[in-house]
Motif scaffolding. Sequence first.
Motif, PDB file in Angstrom:
ATOM      1  N   UNK A 139       0.924  -1.251  -0.029  1.00 45.88           N
ATOM      2  CA  UNK A 139       0.058  -0.118   0.132  1.00 45.88           C
ATOM      3  C   UNK A 139       1.006   1.018   0.193  1.00 45.88           C
ATOM      4  N   UNK A 140       1.666   1.282   0.750  1.00 43.71           N
ATOM      5  CA  UNK A 140       2.669   2.103   1.043  1.00 43.71           C
ATOM      6  C   UNK A 140       3.728   2.170  -0.730  1.00 43.71           C
ATOM      7  N   UNK A 141       4.304   1.615  -0.670  1.00 45.26           N
ATOM      8  CA  UNK A 141       5.146   1.955  -1.811  1.00 45.26           C
ATOM      9  C   UNK A 141       5.047   1.551  -3.324  1.00 45.26           C
ATOM     10  N   UNK A 142       3.109   1.274  -3.320  1.00 47.93           N
ATOM     11  CA  UNK A 142       2.734   1.458  -4.521  1.00 47.93           C
ATOM     12  C   UNK A 142       2.743   0.346  -5.222  1.00 47.93           C
ATOM     13  N   UNK A 143       2.645  -1.013  -4.514  1.00 45.09           N
ATOM     14  CA  UNK A 143       3.378  -2.463  -5.574  1.00 45.09           C
ATOM     15  C   UNK A 143       1.594  -3.445  -5.412  1.00 45.09           C
ATOM     16  N   UNK A 144       1.866  -3.708  -6.321  1.00 46.24           N
ATOM     17  CA  UNK A 144       0.502  -5.065  -6.133  1.00 46.24           C
ATOM     18  C   UNK A 144       0.722  -6.584  -5.748  1.00 46.24           C
ATOM     19  N   UNK A 145      -0.349  -6.772  -3.914  1.00 45.94           N
ATOM     20  CA  UNK A 145       0.105  -7.773  -3.991  1.00 45.94           C
ATOM     21  C   UNK A 145      -0.427  -8.917  -4.491  1.00 45.94           C
ATOM     22  N   UNK A 146      -0.004  -9.793  -5.017  1.00 51.16           N
ATOM     23  CA  UNK A 146      -0.529 -11.397  -5.205  1.00 51.16           C
ATOM     24  C   UNK A 146      -0.858 -11.958  -4.232  1.00 51.16           C
ATOM     25  N   UNK A 147      -2.397 -13.107  -3.372  1.00 52.39           N
ATOM     26  CA  UNK A 147      -2.538 -13.451  -2.650  1.00 52.39           C
ATOM     27  C   UNK A 147      -2.510 -15.269  -3.593  1.00 52.39           C
ATOM     28  N   UNK A 148      -1.684 -15.976  -2.803  1.00 51.07           N
ATOM     29  CA  UNK A 148      -1.738 -17.416  -3.471  1.00 51.07           C
ATOM     30  C   UNK A 148      -2.134 -18.806  -2.086  1.00 51.07           C
ATOM     31  N   UNK A 149      -3.388 -19.199  -2.586  1.00 46.47           N
ATOM     32  CA  UNK A 149      -3.415 -20.215  -1.651  1.00 46.47           C
ATOM     33  C   UNK A 149      -2.689 -21.276  -1.342  1.00 46.47           C
ATOM     34  N   UNK A 150      -3.091 -21.168   0.800  1.00 46.06           N
ATOM     35  CA  UNK A 150      -1.926 -22.385   1.039  1.00 46.06           C
ATOM     36  C   UNK A 150      -2.675 -23.687   1.570  1.00 46.06           C
ATOM     37  N   UNK A 151      -1.956 -24.476   1.449  1.00 45.52           N
ATOM     38  CA  UNK A 151      -2.604 -26.296   2.086  1.00 45.52           C
ATOM     39  C   UNK A 151      -3.584 -26.445   3.072  1.00 45.52           C
ATOM     40  N   UNK A 152      -3.449 -27.533   3.369  1.00 46.77           N
ATOM     41  CA  UNK A 152      -4.388 -27.512   4.603  1.00 46.77           C
ATOM     42  C   UNK A 152      -3.491 -27.192   6.293  1.00 46.77           C
ATOM     43  N   UNK A 153      -1.997 -27.428   5.855  1.00 46.63           N
ATOM     44  CA  UNK A 153      -1.341 -27.156   7.330  1.00 46.63           C
ATOM     45  C   UNK A 153      -1.211 -25.555   7.274  1.00 46.63           C
ATOM     46  N   UNK A 154      -1.472 -24.936   6.239  1.00 50.31           N
ATOM     47  CA  UNK A 154      -0.898 -23.213   5.943  1.00 50.31           C
ATOM     48  C   UNK A 154       0.199 -22.768   6.084  1.00 50.31           C
ATOM     49  N   UNK A 155       0.114 -24.031   4.929  1.00 49.19           N
ATOM     50  CA  UNK A 155       1.664 -24.094   4.694  1.00 49.19           C
ATOM     51  C   UNK A 155       1.437 -23.483   2.812  1.00 49.19           C
ATOM     52  N   UNK A 156       2.241 -22.999   2.429  1.00 53.03           N
ATOM     53  CA  UNK A 156       2.826 -22.420   0.867  1.00 53.03           C
ATOM     54  C   UNK A 156       2.335 -23.596   0.430  1.00 53.03           C
ATOM     55  N   UNK A 157       2.319 -23.059  -1.157  1.00 48.52           N
ATOM     56  CA  UNK A 157       2.395 -24.744  -1.832  1.00 48.52           C
ATOM     57  C   UNK A 157       3.640 -23.763  -3.265  1.00 48.52           C
ATOM     58  N   UNK A 158       4.198 -25.285  -3.367  1.00 44.35           N
ATOM     59  CA  UNK A 158       5.309 -24.123  -4.727  1.00 44.35           C
ATOM     60  C   UNK A 158       5.140 -23.856  -5.571  1.00 44.35           C
ATOM     61  N   UNK A 159       4.042 -25.233  -6.192  1.00 42.02           N
ATOM     62  CA  UNK A 159       3.334 -25.073  -7.326  1.00 42.02           C
ATOM     63  C   UNK A 159       2.395 -24.153  -7.872  1.00 42.02           C
ATOM     64  N   UNK A 160       1.274 -23.415  -7.444  1.00 43.47           N
ATOM     65  CA  UNK A 160       0.692 -22.582  -7.002  1.00 43.47           C
ATOM     66  C   UNK A 160       1.497 -21.136  -6.665  1.00 43.47           C
TER      67      UNK A 160
END
Length: 478
Positions: A139-160
């Motif tokens: 928000x401060x630096x005019x960047x776009x945040x792209x949200x990516x889903x996580x798995x059922x243990x709340x860890x990032x999914x490398x493929x996604x």
Amino acid sequence: MKFPQQGQSPDALLSQLDARKGNDVPWEEGRVFAYIYDAGPEAKQLLKDAFSLYMTENGLDPTSFPSCMQLEKDVIGMAVDLMNGGEQATGTFTSGGTESILLSLKTARDFYRDRRPDITEPEILLPTTAHPAFHKACHYFDLKAVLVDVDDKFRAIPEKMAEAVTDNTILMVGSAPSYAHGSIDPIRELGEIALKHGLLFHVDCCVGGMYLPFARELGYSIPDFDLSVPGVTQLSMDFHKWGYAAKGASCVLYNDRELRRYQIFSYANWTGYAVINPGVTSTKSGGPIAACWAILNYLGREGYLKLVDAAQQASRKIVDAVEAIEGMEVMGEGNLNMLAIRALDFDIFPLADEMKRRGWYIQPQFGFANSAENMHLSVGYHNVHAVDEFVRDLTEVATRVRQQQMGKARFEIPEELKQLIIGAGPEVLDQLTELLGDGTSLPDSMVEINNMLNQLPADSREMLLGEYINRLYNPDQH
């Protein structure tokens, strides 16, 4: 409060300050599972003494206060060593994890402005578990945040994460661990993606930097997460959490000191002194850095191993207790001292309120994406002596709250009220005074408020909470 006409004595003022703390959570008793990090009375006194010794010194100008610069270099050196950085690794001492993250994303933006000026809409890849500070930085630096889903243990999914990379992506984020659930993202796999696509890669180690290395040394299974992982270019870690330093004390580290150049702001096009700021602020109190330097050297590796071991054992007691309570479970992996507890068949928000009435503070968390509403616990050394009592109370209160709710309809926000709020502006708060009050004081119970917020879209939550805080922090003009 009006500006005072006359001064008061130190004793009178200190007495007033002490009285004002009467409604604060009783953290000294070990009954608070958020915000507080205390390694004991001797450590606390050392922090006070070291902080006071450097309270007036200003780290803004290293030519005037070279001792502040040397203290910072010492602390950053210890952090680089702990995070297994190479010879080119460096960093900056900051006021907290948010400033560390702000600086990291500002650095990434300016690096790509220089190296890839064709990227005019830079994107940051974030798992849905990433800390809000990353969104604040976007928000401060005019960047776009792209949200990516996580798995059922709340860890990032490398493929996604890999699928979300575009020509505009400049930086990817992983957490070690994420605050809400205590889950560690697959940093090594994410690092491979960053290398493949030529991205910068930030590891948010704010809650893990002063914990995970010692947990690993104690024999706990901790996946790779630090600066030694190929592809990791920068990392944030807090000293004022499990480093038990005085607030605010954090740092942002870089594996390449050439990258850190893009963090620094310097300005000489004015009539005053040349301004050179490695961090967000100009004035930089020597107190936090001196206190941080002191506690790191006071505890050393042996001291931190003892603190982490105690916190891990206390956390295990809580996990075991929750698993034995009917209708409750620990979310995610539950392997560390950052725990999220959910209710399976009853409303958990009354449980948080009931525990607070018994003097326990547990942090409620709203549902979002694949995470249900829950209660968060940060378990530290100051909680260890109170954990057995906490477990007894939690078991008793959870069982009673669940029984009271059985067969009763859960609180549901009326559809007409939901539609009134969704898409409305801050003025809608005036129509919610029966539920929220007039916004100038804190409510006695948060159950209905938490349930309402939990059932609203996240954007509506943000609007209501922002306006509520805007009103709450207006000064009293009696």
